[in-house]
Design a protein around this motif. Structure first.
Motif, short mmCIF file in Angstrom:
data_model
loop_
_atom_site.label_atom_id
_atom_site.label_comp_id
_atom_site.label_asym_id
_atom_site.label_seq_id
_atom_site.Cartn_x
_atom_site.Cartn_y
_atom_site.Cartn_z
N THR A 45 37.58 21.79 -1.65
CA THR A 45 38.57 21.94 -0.59
C THR A 45 39.13 23.36 -0.52
O THR A 45 39.25 23.95 0.56
CB THR A 45 39.71 20.94 -0.79
OG1 THR A 45 39.17 19.62 -0.83
CG2 THR A 45 40.71 21.04 0.35
N GLY A 48 36.08 27.28 -0.34
CA GLY A 48 35.24 26.87 0.77
C GLY A 48 34.19 27.89 1.14
O GLY A 48 33.77 28.70 0.31
N PRO A 80 33.81 17.20 -0.29
CA PRO A 80 34.17 18.40 0.49
C PRO A 80 33.10 19.48 0.44
O PRO A 80 32.96 20.27 1.38
CB PRO A 80 35.47 18.87 -0.17
CG PRO A 80 36.02 17.67 -0.85
CD PRO A 80 34.83 16.89 -1.30
N GLN A 84 31.38 20.74 3.95
CA GLN A 84 31.42 22.16 4.34
C GLN A 84 30.07 22.85 4.20
O GLN A 84 29.96 24.04 4.46
CB GLN A 84 32.46 22.89 3.50
CG GLN A 84 33.87 22.38 3.69
CD GLN A 84 34.85 23.12 2.80
OE1 GLN A 84 35.37 24.18 3.15
NE2 GLN A 84 35.09 22.58 1.61
#
Length: 257
Positions: A45, A48, A80, A84
């Motif tokens: 998170t 990134g 996450p 991403q």
């Protein structure tokens, strides 16, 4: 507030630690080995696409022979990372001898099997109590994280068990995420151990606590013929703030006899 702001800027400004280490063993045809390494990246998170790209670009600019990650590549939950598409950046890592990593406690917290599968599908070879012999020159040993036993009830191998089949005349590099009991690596015949985990407390004055827990909370130490380096890590755990230490990427040149 000013301290937190400066700590946030600090957390986004990694330093390059350059060091030459002499190994008292022959490296076959190879006289030197350029290692670029990092620990505690904590992809997820907070870490990134932008910071992952910065990591990859910085590592590649150092032109390594081999790239090593000493655990906690993923920050617990791998979802996450997948959402991403951070693995897209990892695929751009370049080193002739490859990219290797060991597991860390955060891989186990979030589910080691899924994290390892994702990383391996994006070009990172995870050594889980495993050894590879590279370039007819040196052994690379990746040790399972200490938390494996807590999460699976299956003990990891000892350093002595991992090294017992190896030719001790060859250089031996060990990735072991948590730097406990350094004397065991020294006794077993490791030449270089790279660890992380401590973050050197990440926030002042917690570094004083990690110094009490670990023989080496950050930086370099030599015990006999064994060299140790404990990295403060590249990413952060929790808030993206570092006070009292810098994030880092390691650029080591090993010189063989």
């Amino acid at each position: 507030m000013v301290t937190v702001l400066l700590g946030h800027i600090n957390a986004w400004t990694p330093k390059i630690v350059k060091k030459t280490i002499h190994i008292h063993k022959a490296g076959g045809e190879r006289k030197t080995l350029k290692i670029v390494a990092a620990s505690d990246i904590h992809l997820g998170t907070i870490i990134g696409p932008r910071k992952t790209a910065k990591l990859v670009n910085t590592i590649n600019s150092l032109k390594p022979d081999i790239i090593l990650f000493a655990g906690d590549v993923v920050d617990e939950d791998v979802k996450p990372v997948i959402e991403q598409n951070l693995g897209k950046n990892l695929l751009h890592l370049k080193a002739p001898l490859g990219v290797y990593a060991s597991t860390g406690n955060h891989e186990y917290i979030g589910g080691a099997e899924e994290a390892v599968q994702y990383l391996e599908s994006h070009g990172i070879n995870i050594l889980r109590d495993e050894t590879v012999f590279l370039d007819s020159c040196f052994y690379l040993v990746g040790r399972e994280d200490k938390e494996k036993t807590s999460f699976t009830s299956v003990p990891r191998k000892t350093v002595r068990e991992l090294l017992s089949p190896l030719d001790k005349q060859k250089p031996i590099i060990l990735l072991d995420h948590q730097p406990f009991h350094l004397e065991l690596a020294q006794e077993a015949g490791v030449d270089l151990q790279i660890s992380g985990h401590t973050h050197h407390g990440q926030l002042w004055p917690l570094g004083y606590i990690t110094q009490k827990i670990f023989e080496v909370s950050r930086g370099y130490k030599q015990k006999g013929n064994t060299h140790f380096y404990v990295s403060t890590g590249y990413g952060t755990w929790g808030p993206p703030v570092r006070i009292g230490n810098r994030p880092e990427i390691l650029a080591f040149t090993l010189e063989f006899e």
